[in-house]
Design a protein around this motif. Structure first.
Motif, PDB file in Angstrom:
ATOM      1  N   ILE A 189       0.837  -1.203   0.000  1.00 47.14           N
ATOM      2  CA  ILE A 189       0.000   0.000   0.000  1.00 47.14           C
ATOM      3  C   ILE A 189       0.867   1.247   0.000  1.00 47.14           C
ATOM      4  O   ILE A 189       0.633   2.201  -0.746  1.00 47.14           O
ATOM      5  N   ASP A 190       1.910   1.251   0.841  1.00 42.97           N
ATOM      6  CA  ASP A 190       2.788   2.416   0.931  1.00 42.97           C
ATOM      7  C   ASP A 190       3.568   2.626  -0.361  1.00 42.97           C
ATOM      8  O   ASP A 190       3.777   3.758  -0.803  1.00 42.97           O
ATOM      9  N   ALA A 191       4.000   1.540  -0.993  1.00 45.04           N
ATOM     10  CA  ALA A 191       4.729   1.654  -2.256  1.00 45.04           C
ATOM     11  C   ALA A 191       3.849   2.262  -3.339  1.00 45.04           C
ATOM     12  O   ALA A 191       4.297   3.122  -4.113  1.00 45.04           O
ATOM     13  N   ARG A 192       2.584   1.846  -3.410  1.00 46.72           N
ATOM     14  CA  ARG A 192       1.668   2.419  -4.400  1.00 46.72           C
ATOM     15  C   ARG A 192       1.450   3.898  -4.160  1.00 46.72           C
ATOM     16  O   ARG A 192       1.411   4.695  -5.108  1.00 46.72           O
ATOM     17  N   ARG A 193       1.317   4.275  -2.887  1.00 46.00           N
ATOM     18  CA  ARG A 193       1.120   5.698  -2.562  1.00 46.00           C
ATOM     19  C   ARG A 193       2.334   6.526  -2.976  1.00 46.00           C
ATOM     20  O   ARG A 193       2.198   7.574  -3.626  1.00 46.00           O
ATOM     21  N   GLN A 194       3.519   6.056  -2.618  1.00 46.60           N
ATOM     22  CA  GLN A 194       4.723   6.824  -2.922  1.00 46.60           C
ATOM     23  C   GLN A 194       5.035   6.814  -4.423  1.00 46.60           C
ATOM     24  O   GLN A 194       5.584   7.784  -4.951  1.00 46.60           O
ATOM     25  N   PHE A 195       4.670   5.740  -5.105  1.00 43.89           N
ATOM     26  CA  PHE A 195       4.865   5.694  -6.556  1.00 43.89           C
ATOM     27  C   PHE A 195       4.008   6.758  -7.244  1.00 43.89           C
ATOM     28  O   PHE A 195       4.464   7.443  -8.170  1.00 43.89           O
ATOM     29  N   PHE A 242      13.566  -3.969   1.174  1.00 43.47           N
ATOM     30  CA  PHE A 242      13.907  -4.619  -0.088  1.00 43.47           C
ATOM     31  C   PHE A 242      12.645  -4.806  -0.936  1.00 43.47           C
ATOM     32  O   PHE A 242      12.622  -4.476  -2.132  1.00 43.47           O
ATOM     33  N   LEU A 243      11.575  -5.322  -0.306  1.00 46.52           N
ATOM     34  CA  LEU A 243      10.325  -5.552  -1.021  1.00 46.52           C
ATOM     35  C   LEU A 243       9.698  -4.242  -1.502  1.00 46.52           C
ATOM     36  O   LEU A 243       9.062  -4.199  -2.556  1.00 46.52           O
ATOM     37  N   PHE A 244       9.902  -3.177  -0.742  1.00 44.68           N
ATOM     38  CA  PHE A 244       9.373  -1.873  -1.122  1.00 44.68           C
ATOM     39  C   PHE A 244       9.964  -1.426  -2.462  1.00 44.68           C
ATOM     40  O   PHE A 244       9.247  -0.962  -3.358  1.00 44.68           O
ATOM     41  N   GLN A 245      11.274  -1.582  -2.604  1.00 40.78           N
ATOM     42  CA  GLN A 245      11.923  -1.198  -3.861  1.00 40.78           C
ATOM     43  C   GLN A 245      11.496  -2.122  -5.001  1.00 40.78           C
ATOM     44  O   GLN A 245      11.287  -1.666  -6.135  1.00 40.78           O
ATOM     45  N   ILE A 246      11.334  -3.393  -4.731  1.00 37.95           N
ATOM     46  CA  ILE A 246      10.881  -4.332  -5.753  1.00 37.95           C
ATOM     47  C   ILE A 246       9.475  -3.959  -6.232  1.00 37.95           C
ATOM     48  O   ILE A 246       9.171  -4.032  -7.431  1.00 37.95           O
ATOM     49  N   GLU A 247       8.632  -3.550  -5.305  1.00 41.24           N
ATOM     50  CA  GLU A 247       7.269  -3.145  -5.673  1.00 41.24           C
ATOM     51  C   GLU A 247       7.285  -1.870  -6.516  1.00 41.24           C
ATOM     52  O   GLU A 247       6.514  -1.744  -7.476  1.00 41.24           O
ATOM     53  N   LEU A 248       8.172  -0.927  -6.194  1.00 41.16           N
ATOM     54  CA  LEU A 248       8.299   0.280  -7.009  1.00 41.16           C
ATOM     55  C   LEU A 248       8.714  -0.076  -8.437  1.00 41.16           C
ATOM     56  O   LEU A 248       8.194   0.487  -9.411  1.00 41.16           O
ATOM     57  N   ARG A 249       9.653  -1.023  -8.555  1.00 43.81           N
ATOM     58  CA  ARG A 249      10.104  -1.438  -9.892  1.00 43.81           C
ATOM     59  C   ARG A 249       8.970  -2.130 -10.658  1.00 43.81           C
ATOM     60  O   ARG A 249       8.794  -1.910 -11.861  1.00 43.81           O
ATOM     61  N   LEU A 254       4.827  -1.996 -14.913  1.00 41.74           N
ATOM     62  CA  LEU A 254       3.419  -2.261 -15.194  1.00 41.74           C
ATOM     63  C   LEU A 254       2.721  -1.060 -15.826  1.00 41.74           C
ATOM     64  O   LEU A 254       1.965  -1.185 -16.773  1.00 41.74           O
ATOM     65  N   THR A 255       2.984   0.107 -15.286  1.00 41.89           N
ATOM     66  CA  THR A 255       2.285   1.316 -15.733  1.00 41.89           C
ATOM     67  C   THR A 255       3.036   2.083 -16.813  1.00 41.89           C
ATOM     68  O   THR A 255       2.454   2.894 -17.533  1.00 41.89           O
TER      69      THR A 255
END
Length: 260
Positions: A189-195, A242-249, A254-255
């Motif tokens: 959720i936090d990764a999507r918000r910051q992205f 680590f997972l946060f950065q992977i989610e950003l990538r 994807l988008t």
């Protein structure tokens, strides 16, 4: 001689609870706040017996599709009848000492419109005193002054903050697996918000942030004093970076949206 009757002049307070599949935790939570003048429960589509359990304590049980934590809690606040709000999570319990302190606040004029409450975080039956650092979220506030902001680890903003001394008991998780699932959901959720705000994937952060987080939690905050539970939590929180950065990538691929 007639006895003088002393009226209870404290202001009324509403408890607001958000839920999702909390049948194992909810009864203890609601038992501890039955003394409040009103209980509002906002459920995000539980598949277990959560809603039926909630209806034993209050008629004010509402359904709302989950968007983020702040919007869930703000919706609950909007359905309350009283100005004073106490926000409590389904996995938290209010002990008698905190009840007495809250009632004391409601019985007097205060210059503060919000009050932070210390939490005793209990993970897998172990009280964590160090690895999570200072944990004093605002839980008691006037809704005419303050509101929630933030999709994850939401905060109450808007007024002058006081502090209570009695702790709120937070039974965060009963098992390591449950906590990991919950924590990694927060990370996504936090990764999507910051992205959406323009945060980009970084190879440097991917490599360094986990080590920095572990050192901060385990060494600087003295998480080692919490024993094996402190080590486990520090390790998972570092892995989450680590997972946060992977989610950003993943979101970038994807988008195909360039960083701002």
């Amino acid at each position: 001689m007639k006895e003088e009757v002393v009226e209870n002049t404290r202001e009324k307070v509403s408890a607001v609870v958000i839920t999702l599949n909390e049948e194992s935790n909810l009864p203890k939570c609601l038992d501890s706040i039955q003394w409040m003048d009103e209980i509002v429960v906002v459920d995000a589509g539980s598949q277990d017996d959560t809603c039926n359990l909630a209806k034993r304590y209050t008629e004010k049980v509402f359904q709302k599709n989950f968007v983020d934590y702040a919007s869930q809690k703000n919706y609950g606040v909007s359905r309350a009848s009283n100005d004073w709000i106490f926000s409590i999570d389904a996995d938290e319990v209010m002990p008698l000492q905190l009840k007495a302190e809250v009632e004391n606040i409601l019985s007097q004029e205060t210059k503060e419109q919000m009050f932070a409450v210390p939490r005793q975080n209990i993970f897998f039956g172990h009280h964590l005193k160090y690895v999570l650092g200072r944990d004093e979220p605002v839980r008691l506030f006037r809704r005419s002054i303050a509101h929630f902001e933030g999709p994850v680890h939401e905060k109450v903003v808007g007024g002058t903050v006081g502090r209570l001394s009695a702790p709120l008991l937070h039974y965060s998780c009963n098992s390591y697996r449950e906590w990991v699932q919950k924590h990694r959901r927060y990370v996504r959720i936090d990764a999507r918000r910051q992205f959406k705000q323009g945060r980009c994937f970084s190879w440097i952060r991917l490599c360094l942030s986990p080590w920095r987080t572990f050192f901060y939690r385990y060494a600087l905050l003295e998480g080692w004093k919490d024993g094996w539970a402190g080590f486990t939590v520090a390790l998972e929180m570092s892995f989450s970076m680590f997972l946060f950065q992977i989610e950003l990538r993943r979101l970038a691929r994807l988008t195909k949206v360039p960083c701002k």
